[in-house]
Structures are given as structure tokens and as C-alpha cells.
Motif scaffolding. Structure first.
Motif, short mmCIF file in Angstrom:
data_model
loop_
_atom_site.label_atom_id
_atom_site.label_comp_id
_atom_site.label_asym_id
_atom_site.label_seq_id
_atom_site.Cartn_x
_atom_site.Cartn_y
_atom_site.Cartn_z
N UNK A 19 23.22 -54.56 3.84
CA UNK A 19 22.25 -55.34 4.62
C UNK A 19 21.07 -55.33 3.83
N UNK A 20 20.55 -54.32 3.15
CA UNK A 20 19.31 -54.06 2.31
C UNK A 20 19.45 -55.21 1.39
N UNK A 21 20.58 -55.29 0.65
CA UNK A 21 20.95 -56.34 -0.68
C UNK A 21 20.82 -57.54 0.11
N UNK A 22 21.32 -58.01 1.24
CA UNK A 22 21.19 -59.12 1.69
C UNK A 22 19.60 -59.48 2.28
N UNK A 23 18.97 -58.87 2.58
CA UNK A 23 17.51 -58.82 3.03
C UNK A 23 16.73 -58.98 1.82
N UNK A 24 17.13 -58.60 0.47
CA UNK A 24 16.33 -58.68 -0.38
C UNK A 24 16.35 -60.15 -1.10
N UNK A 25 17.76 -60.66 -1.00
CA UNK A 25 18.01 -62.00 -1.37
C UNK A 25 17.24 -63.14 -0.43
N UNK A 26 17.32 -62.79 1.00
CA UNK A 26 16.87 -63.82 1.78
C UNK A 26 15.23 -63.85 1.77
N UNK A 27 14.71 -62.48 1.74
CA UNK A 27 13.08 -62.32 1.64
C UNK A 27 12.76 -62.98 0.36
N UNK A 28 13.35 -62.97 -0.91
CA UNK A 28 13.11 -63.49 -2.07
C UNK A 28 13.15 -64.99 -2.05
N UNK A 29 14.16 -65.78 -1.49
CA UNK A 29 14.34 -66.98 -1.05
C UNK A 29 13.06 -67.46 -0.25
N UNK A 30 12.71 -66.73 0.70
CA UNK A 30 11.77 -67.21 1.51
C UNK A 30 10.20 -67.31 1.02
N UNK A 31 10.04 -66.38 -0.04
CA UNK A 31 8.68 -66.36 -0.49
C UNK A 31 8.62 -67.22 -1.72
N UNK A 32 10.09 -67.58 -2.30
CA UNK A 32 9.94 -68.21 -3.77
C UNK A 32 10.09 -69.62 -3.51
#
Length: 452
Positions: A306-319
Motif C-alpha cells: 500500500x505504501x508503495x502504491x501511495x508513493x506512486x499515486x502521490x507523485x503522479x498527483x503532484x507532478x
């Protein structure tokens, strides 16, 4: 040494066979208080813009409402654990309902910023006393094998309070207004304290709990330190820290302003999208709870995925180029984040598995500090950064401010991974000494490296 369902002196603390009707009645009574707590805690999520207008404050001062409330919540977790150990969850949960009712009533009538802060402080203290009490009641009235499922269901039902604090609360604020909406909520919560006091029981009939004498400050600190030294407690702390912080910060305060100001959504659309954090948790909670109950060895791999998926999703949102993100992608990100609430319950299962019953509430409080310390610091950082970014386009300002939430997420991910490996080593060492362990783990090649 690892402990399973024992009080000091060897008294059995849990029914080992099945849950009784009385256990379900007691749990249902307690969970209503927790639902109210989640409603009061997240009520500012969709009322943030109204609060800014009512009290005449900017983003940083608005963030202080949540920082104060959640900060007090975090600070109260260890004292709450000690209070529950000393006085029992029945008295503590009754006091919690009274304080939440008083705090929300004061908030309904407050017309100045200092009075509003005082009301949220009272509310935060009452809120802080609910979850540990509910978990202690669950640990005392249900078999150990059912505890993870009860935690998951409790978390999901608490989401009902979250859900009411989205679209329904938005509609109520628009029709009944600030004062009557929060006044009714406060009075109903305070009145329910009488129901809780009459129906709750600390332990099942026939179970004898040792009478605990008042403890000195040195004894209390030693008890907290003992719980903290347990690798399972430390792992629970960082698991809770990392999995709940991002969705909680969005749900408690900054998600609604971000969607309205940063993404240009209508208030109705923003509250509907924000409710995905709750709906996703409600749907996924029982599923995850069932999997973890049947296969507890999977709980940490689930948390780390879950933490790995959250890092990917959050990076996409901010980038995302330009900062204004397409709504379908925002929906996907929010659905991913919605799993954080149910998964954060893994931290409490770790505290329960690796501590004796007379220290479970203290260990649970330690774990709970992790998540709410992360929420407090992240919520404050977002407000401060938004003030510093005054003058920038809203989408760009929120993107910069939300970097602080990404930093918190990465810190928690790192420390969770570290303590997972250390906790595994402690379990294998205990097995080698011939001790009983609550979860059978499969030895991996990298476990030898960690032990070395």
C-alpha cells in the motif's frame, strides 16, 4: 517474551471460544461513540471555508484548528492508555462522549477565533479517549482470533461518521446554518454518554481483573518505555504513522479546499469526491480485515505494498503538468488512499499481539501517537506553506504545500521497512528460544542479513 491473552497473575482476559451476545451489545454501544468521534473530528473538513469566513482567518490559522485538535489527540494517547488501564474503558468512554458533546456545543456558539480554538481543544481531548477504549473493550470481550476483524469492522463503522461529515454535513450547513448544525450534534453526543455508562462493561461476566493501584510518574514512564522497547510496538507505531497520515490530512482539513480552490471543483462535487476516502475504506475494510485475520503473516506485506502504491499515486498527483489534475486521476488517487484507514489498523493488531493484556492499552496509545503525530505535523506544514505561497496560482500553491505530506509519507515508509525487518528478527529469535509467538513467519534469505 510474547504474551497471549493473560493478565497479571495468570487470569484469562479473553473468552477463548466465542463471542457472546453481551459482547456484541457492548461493542455496538461503544462503536456509536466512535462513530460520533469520527464525525466531530472530520466535521471541519467540509466546513473549513465557512470557518475561515466565520472567524476571519487565513490558511495557517485555519490549519491551527486541526493541528490543535489532532495534536492534543496525539499527546493524549499514552495518558488515555494509562487511564483505561487504571479506570477501565467504560468510565473513559463515558467521559469521552461528555467532552465531545461539550466541545462541539462550544464550537457551535463560538464567534471568535480563541473561543473556537478552545472548543476544538475540548473536542480533541474527548476524541482522543475513544479509540483506545473501543480496542480495549474488543480485546476483553472477543477471542484473539477475531480481534483483527473487530478492529477492521470498528474502523469501517467509524467511517459512517466520516461519511456523514461530507455531503450530508455540507447540505446541513447550507440549510440549517453553522450554529444549529453543530449545536444539535453536540447535544446528542453528550446525551449518549448516559447510554454508554449504563450498557458498557469492562470485562465479561466471571472475569476477574486485578485492582491496579495509582502509579507514580516514574512507574508510568517505565511502563511506556517498556511498551516502546517491544519491536512489535515500534513497528505498529511506524505502520500507523505512514499508512494513515496522507488520507487523514485530506479528510480532516485540506482535501476540500484543495479540490475547490486548487482544482476548481464545485463544493458539492468536492464533498462527493472527498467521500470516496470514506466509501473506499468502508468497502475495503471488511475484506482486508478478513484476509489479515486468516493470514496474519500477510499484514505487513499488505501495508508495504500500500505504501508503495501511495508513493506512486502521490507523485503522479503532484507532478501532473500545470497542477490541475484530470478528475478521473484524482478519483484513482483518492481510492488508493482510502485503503490507508483500514490498513492502519494493522498497527493496533501488532500492539495487541506483542504486549501483555495489562499493557495493551498503553501500547495501543503509543501506536496511535504515530499516526496522529504525522497528521499534526503535515496539516501544520501545509497551512504554513500555503501562506508562504500566497500570490501563486492555487494549483501551484497546493502542489508546493503538499510536498510536505510526501516527505512525511517517505519518512514513514522508510522507518516501517526498517522495523519490519527488526521485528521479524525478534520473532525468529523468540522461536529459537522455544517461546510461543502469535504469528508464524516464513524465514527468508534476507532475514539472516538483518539478524547479522
Amino acid at each position: 517474551m510474547y504474551w497471549v491473552d493473560r493478565l497479571p497473575g495468570g487470569a484469562c482476559a479473553l473468552p477463548v471460544d466465542r463471542a457472546t451476545k453481551q459482547a456484541w451489545l457492548i461493542w455496538t454501544t461503544a462503536i456509536v461513540v466512535y462513530i460520533a468521534a469520527l464525525f466531530h473530528r472530520t466535521s471541519l473538513g467540509v466546513a473549513g471555508l465557512e470557518a475561515s469566513e466565520r472567524f476571519g482567518v487565513g490558511p495557517a490559522a485555519l490549519g491551527t484548528f486541526t493541528v490543535l485538535q489532532i495534536g492534543l489527540y496525539a499527546l493524549m494517547q499514552i495518558p488515555t492508555g494509562l487511564l483505561v488501564d487504571r479506570f477501565g474503558p467504560r468510565r473513559v468512554l463515558t467521559a469521552a462522549a461528555l467532552m465531545m458533546g461539550l466541545g462541539q456545543t462550544l464550537f457551535a456558539l463560538a464567534d471568535t477565533y480563541p473561543l473556537g480554538l478552545a472548543a476544538r481543544a475540548v473536542l480533541g481531548v474527548g476524541d482522543a479517549m475513544t479509540w483506545v477504549s473501543v480496542l480495549r473493550l474488543a480485546a476483553a470481550h472477543f477471542p484473539a482470533r477475531r480481534f483483527p476483524m473487530i478492529v477492521a469492522i470498528s474502523s469501517v463503522l467509524g467511517g459512517v461518521g466520516n461519511l456523514v461529515a461530507t455531503v450530508p454535513l455540507t447540505l446541513l450547513l447550507g440549510s440549517a446554518g453553522w450554529t444549529w448544525t453543530f449545536l444539535c450534534a453536540g447535544l446528542v453526543t453528550g446525551a449518549y454518554a448516559l447510554v454508554a455508562f449504563r450498557r458498557l462493561r469492562d470485562v465479561p461476566v466471571g472475569v476477574v481483573v486485578p485492582v491496579l493501584e495509582p502509579e507514580s510518574a516514574r512507574t508510568v514512564l517505565r511502563k511506556v518505555a517498556t511498551a516502546w522497547r517491544v519491536p512489535g510496538t515500534r513497528l505498529g507505531f511506524w505502520t500507523h504513522f505512514s499508512t494513515m497520515s496522507t488520507p487523514a490530512v485530506l479528510g480532516l482539513l485540506w482535501g476540500f479546499p484543495y479540490l475547490v480552490e486548487g482544482q476548481g471543483m464545485s463544493r458539492a462535487g468536492a464533498s462527493s469526491l472527498l467521500s470516496l476516502l470514506v466509501v473506499g475504506a468502508i468497502v475495503s475494510g471488511p475484506v482486508l480485515g478478513g484476509v489479515i485475520s486468516r493470514k496474519p503473516e500477510l499484514r505487513m506485506p499488505i501495508a508495504l505494498w500500500f505504501l508503495g502504491a501511495t508513493v506512486v499515486a502521490w507523485t503522479g498527483l503532484l507532478a501532473w503538468p500545470g497542477g490541475v489534475v484530470p478528475t478521473p486521476f484524482v478519483v484513482v488517487v483518492f481510492l488508493v488512499l482510502s485503503l490507508g484507514g483500514p490498513i492502519s489498523g494493522i498497527g493496533f493488531a501488532l500492539a495487541r499481539d506483542y504486549n501483555p493484556m495489562h499493557r495493551v492499552s498503553t501500547a495501543t496509545g503509543v501506536v496511535n501517537v504515530g499516526g496522529f503525530a504525522a497528521v499534526t505535523t503535515s496539516a501544520l506544514a501545509v497551512g504554513v506553506l500555503l501562506d508562504l505561497c500566497d500570490g501563486l496560482p492555487p494549483a501551484q500553491a497546493y502542489r508546493i504545500a503538499f510536498l510536505s505530506m510526501g516527505a512525511t509519507l517517505l519518512l514513514g515508509f522508510w522507518r516501517t521497512a526498517v522495523w519490519w525487518r527488526r521485528a521479524r528478527t525478534a520473532v525468529f529469535e523468540a522461536e529459537a528460544r522455544g517461546e510461543d509467538v502469535p504469528v508464524q513467519l516464513r524465514l527468508r534469505r534476507w532475514d539472516a542479513y538483518t539478524a547479522a
